[in-house]
Design a protein around this motif. Structure first.
Motif, short mmCIF file in Angstrom:
data_model
loop_
_atom_site.label_atom_id
_atom_site.label_comp_id
_atom_site.label_asym_id
_atom_site.label_seq_id
_atom_site.Cartn_x
_atom_site.Cartn_y
_atom_site.Cartn_z
N ASP A 36 1.30 -1.24 -0.14
CA ASP A 36 0.26 -0.11 -0.48
C ASP A 36 0.81 0.71 0.39
OD1 ASP A 36 -1.67 1.68 -0.50
OD2 ASP A 36 -2.58 1.28 2.22
N LEU A 37 0.64 1.60 -1.30
CA LEU A 37 1.14 3.40 -1.21
C LEU A 37 0.77 4.64 -0.55
CD1 LEU A 37 3.20 3.81 -4.91
CD2 LEU A 37 4.29 3.86 -2.60
N THR A 38 -0.08 4.52 -0.74
CA THR A 38 -0.93 5.16 0.19
C THR A 38 -0.64 5.29 1.77
OG1 THR A 38 -2.95 5.48 -1.56
CG2 THR A 38 -2.79 6.49 0.88
N GLN A 39 -0.63 4.73 2.03
CA GLN A 39 -0.57 4.35 3.81
C GLN A 39 1.33 4.59 4.10
OE1 GLN A 39 -1.17 0.49 5.32
NE2 GLN A 39 -0.18 0.69 7.73
N GLN A 40 1.97 3.62 3.13
CA GLN A 40 3.79 3.92 2.97
C GLN A 40 4.06 4.56 3.18
OE1 GLN A 40 4.96 1.07 5.43
NE2 GLN A 40 3.88 -0.68 4.49
N ALA A 41 3.42 5.93 1.60
CA ALA A 41 4.42 7.20 1.50
C ALA A 41 3.55 8.40 1.00
CB ALA A 41 4.86 6.66 -0.10
N VAL A 42 2.71 7.55 0.38
CA VAL A 42 1.27 8.80 -0.95
C VAL A 42 1.34 10.15 0.60
CG1 VAL A 42 -0.24 10.09 -1.71
CG2 VAL A 42 1.15 8.28 -2.71
N GLN A 43 0.24 9.46 1.73
CA GLN A 43 -0.19 10.56 2.54
C GLN A 43 0.53 10.45 4.02
OE1 GLN A 43 -3.11 7.61 4.32
NE2 GLN A 43 -4.60 8.87 3.01
N TYR A 44 2.12 10.86 3.81
CA TYR A 44 3.44 11.49 4.35
C TYR A 44 3.32 12.81 4.41
CZ TYR A 44 3.94 7.00 6.54
OH TYR A 44 3.95 6.12 8.00
N PHE A 45 2.55 13.54 2.82
CA PHE A 45 3.01 14.61 1.83
C PHE A 45 1.66 15.14 2.26
CE2 PHE A 45 6.02 11.68 -0.29
CZ PHE A 45 7.17 12.78 -0.56
N LYS A 85 10.10 -17.61 -11.51
CA LYS A 85 11.82 -17.11 -11.42
C LYS A 85 11.80 -15.94 -11.34
CE LYS A 85 13.61 -21.67 -10.25
NZ LYS A 85 14.82 -22.85 -10.48
N LYS A 86 11.16 -15.25 -11.85
CA LYS A 86 11.19 -13.13 -12.15
C LYS A 86 10.98 -12.74 -11.12
CE LYS A 86 9.76 -14.30 -17.32
NZ LYS A 86 8.47 -14.71 -18.40
N PRO A 87 11.71 -11.61 -10.49
CA PRO A 87 11.29 -10.80 -10.24
C PRO A 87 9.93 -10.29 -10.29
CG PRO A 87 12.69 -9.55 -11.62
CD PRO A 87 12.40 -11.10 -12.13
N GLU A 88 9.29 -9.69 -8.88
CA GLU A 88 8.13 -8.95 -8.59
C GLU A 88 8.04 -7.56 -7.16
OE1 GLU A 88 4.18 -7.44 -9.00
OE2 GLU A 88 5.32 -8.13 -10.45
N GLN A 89 8.70 -7.08 -7.29
CA GLN A 89 8.96 -6.32 -6.67
C GLN A 89 8.49 -5.11 -6.17
OE1 GLN A 89 13.41 -5.74 -8.49
NE2 GLN A 89 13.85 -5.70 -6.54
N ALA A 90 7.20 -5.03 -6.37
CA ALA A 90 5.92 -3.85 -5.45
C ALA A 90 6.36 -3.97 -4.08
CB ALA A 90 4.80 -4.66 -5.53
N ALA A 91 6.99 -4.72 -3.13
CA ALA A 91 7.54 -4.64 -2.08
C ALA A 91 8.48 -3.68 -1.72
CB ALA A 91 7.09 -6.10 -1.13
N VAL A 92 9.64 -3.71 -3.01
CA VAL A 92 10.69 -3.22 -2.45
C VAL A 92 10.37 -2.32 -3.31
CG1 VAL A 92 12.90 -3.08 -3.53
CG2 VAL A 92 11.84 -5.35 -3.40
#
Length: 645
Positions: free
Chosen positions: A216-225, A431-438
């Motif tokens: 969740d980018l809203t909780q973890q990033a967007v709403q700090y701005f 065996k492919k990357p999926e890096q949304a959490a990163v």
């Protein structure tokens, strides 16, 4: 009365304890408010189509009218819609909780507090005061009675709950120990270090858990701005990711030009002297014309990139770009020098012997291109005016004026996205990357890095902090349009190479030059590019020029290459802003319900009345011999407090 059904297995569960469960959540209250809220919260309807048109015009500019085929539409939402789902889950469960808690004590209550605006810290603080006033009206007459308060905040509702709970510190009954805040449960809430913190006099001893989605980018990033609505629009309108062309297409144009020339020219001992000289003269014309078109594309991309930064507004960079006009001439001079100094020296009878020809020097005609690009990127050295101007532009384009420091409290993940879990499983199998959490984690860390100091006004932060915040925004502006692989593949189709698709994985530096080296190995065993080094950039070899370019590019790729977090082609960063937040808030997760029931004592009470919790249906079910086999047993809830991030 229901209050007589006393269960003494827990001390607080007696008929005299009064409990208030407070649910704090965003919900527009009328049609006008809903429209206004959606405008405030959501994306721009025409942004994607406008960006698409800009990309079409750019790809059309590529020689041969190479146009990218559009892929399937992204699965991403472009708005927050979770509040529209309350009636399907939250309201029904809360109604049942209200009735069941009244059976424990008829004075027990469930209070649902809906608010309409949480866009700024000041508004959240104001809502906290309103909630406190509402609580006081609900508990009139509770003075002197043992009472427990439980707060459940959805999204920013968790911070409003903190504000209201903190105001209880002045209540005489809380000071006397008659009243307690027993639990503070947050769902999708961005917890802050310096604002909306709950007063220790209230929170000490309370159970505090922060739930959410790890994606969740809203909780973890967007709403700090703040303001966040402009930031969301900026992310959407930055979807074209045109700066990937700044590196990828430059190299691909280069390879296309060289492959065209080399594909028609056969080198070997005994070739006709005039034919070889004519071939290299044609190479000069072909390469210089392609360089002109390539640099024209770079300038066009800078002009047309929708929603992105304007490099022309950075004087240092604008001056470097003006120097691009001289690059084709410099490339031609390099080829002429090669023909004059190297090729003509190889005369052998009636032909030219190329077995000893230093062909690697021919490729030095491309050195001026890499020198120009390196000069451009070197403008953005750390702590330079241009780098500061770049950060300033990113922040201004995003419309953010304030930033709040994360509290450093880990999110306890709720698995709410079955579709995305399937994607993760498929990627793991392949065996492919999926890096949304990163991606989410990196954005969060950048915000932490940029908020080490107390200032909340972005304008007052130092250059290093601004750069970190710009990096966080850059991480979130992943490409929203279909993948550029179709365009890259089309360009690569011009190459006389086998396995060219492998080139898609490495678009810069020594690895990117691999296909050319492979091609040249058919002509000269052990071929490599000229690595001549010299203080004068006009005298260096291509190998050295590439190395210098790599060094400059690595410093700024966080701004220019938003593909550093590979995610599934069907998704984009809007998915992790809207979908992830919607999924975690629109329904009460069974894990959340079980924790609330545990904190209120409702779980023991319901079990004592012959009920069992059915996880699949998120409900209490009467335990009978007939039903027993179909009902899942109560799952234990982990009691660990969230660790600091």
């Amino acid at each position: 009365m229901a209050g007589n059904e006393k269960n003494t297995s827990q001390d607080f569960q007696d008929i005299h304890l009064r409990q208030l469960l407070v649910i704090v959540r965003y919900k527009p209250g009328n049609a006008a408010g809903m429209g206004g809220a959606e405008s405030m919260l959501g994306g721009v309807a025409g942004a994607a189509s406008a960006a698409s048109s800009a990309v079409d015009s750019v790809t059309s500019y590529v020689p041969g009218f190479i146009k990218e085929e559009k892929g399937a539409e992204k699965k991403s939402d472009k708005d927050y819609t979770y509040y529209k789902e309350y009636g399907k889950g939250w309201d029904k469960i809360l109604d049942a909780m209200d009735k069941d808690m009244a059976l424990m004590n008829e004075e027990n209550k469930v209070l649902i507090y809906d608010y309409e605006d949480d866009s700024t810290a000041d508004k959240r603080k104001s809502e906290g005061q309103k909630l406190y006033n509402k609580i006081n009206s609900e508990i009139a007459g509770w003075s002197g009675y043992s009472s427990a308060f439980h707060f459940v905040g959805l999204g920013q509702g968790g911070n409003i709950a903190n504000e209201a709970a903190s105001l209880l510190k002045d209540a005489d009954d809380l000071k006397k120990g008659k009243w307690t805040v027993r639990s503070l449960i947050y769902i999708g809430t961005p917890l802050y270090r310096d604002i909306h913190t709950v007063d220790p006099a209230v929170a000490d001893g309370a159970k505090r858990v922060n739930y959410g989605s790890r994606y969740d980018l809203t909780q973890q990033a967007v709403q700090y701005f703040e303001p966040a609505d402009k930031l969301r629009k900026y992310i959407e309108t930055s979807n074209a990711d045109l700066f990937s062309y700044f590196t990828g297409n430059i190299m691909l144009h280069l390879i296309k030009a060289l492959a065209f020339v080399l594909g028609d020219h056969k080198m070997g001992t005994g070739e006709d002297n005039k034919k070889v000289l004519d071939a290299f003269d044609s190479a000069k014309n072909e390469i210089t014309s392609m360089i002109e078109e390539m640099l024209g594309l770079v300038k066009k991309l800078i002009d047309e990139a929708p929603g992105m930064i304007s490099l022309d507004d950075i004087p240092e960079f604008a001056n470097v770009v003006k120097g691009y006009d001289a690059v084709p001439g410099k490339a031609a001079d390099r080829i002429s020098r090669f023909v004059k100094e190297d090729l003509k020296k190889m005369k052998d009878g009636f032909g030219i012997s190329t077995d000893k020809l230093p062909i690697e020097k021919f490729f030095n005609c491309i050195v001026p291109v890499f020198n120009a690009l390196t000069d451009s990127l070197n403008v953005f050295q750390p702590k330079t005016p241009a780098a500061e101007a770049l950060s300033k532009q990113v922040l201004e384009k995003a419309g953010v004026t304030k930033v709040y420091a994360p509290a450093g409290v880990a999110v306890q993940p709720l698995d709410v996205d079955e579709d995305y879990i399937k994607i993760l499983q498929q990627k793991a199998a392949e065996k492919k990357p999926e890096q949304a959490a990163v991606l989410v984690g990196d954005a969060h860390k950048q915000i932490q890095s940029g908020t080490k100091k107390q200032q909340q006004d972005i304008g007052q932060l130092d250059a290093e902090s601004k750069a970190a915040l710009a990096g966080a925004i850059g991480a979130m502006t992943l490409p929203m349009l279909p993948t550029k692989k179709a365009l890259y593949a089309k360009l690569l189709s011009y190459l006389p190479l086998s396995g060219a698709n492998k080139f898609l994985e490495t678009l810069t530096g020594e690895k990117a030059a691999g296909p050319l080296k492979s091609l040249m190995s058919n002509v000269r065993a052990g071929f490599d590019f000229d690595k001549t080094d010299d203080p004068d950039p006009e005298k260096i070899g291509l190998g050295t020029a590439i190395t210098r370019f790599d060094g400059a590019f690595s410093r700024v790729k966080g701004y220019l290459d938003s593909k550093q977090f590979p995610i599934d082609d069907s998704l984009n960063s809007l998915y992790f802003i809207y979908n992830s937040h919607n999924l975690v808030l629109k329904q009460m997760h069974p894990t959340v319900r079980q924790l609330i029931d545990q904190q209120t004592g409702l779980d023991i009470f319901m079990q004592g009345r012959g009920y069992e919790f059915d996880v699949a249906n998120n409900n209490w079910v009467r335990k009978t011999a007939q039903e027993k086999e179909n009902v899942k047993a109560v799952q234990p809830i982990e009691e660990k407090e969230p660790a600091a991030a």
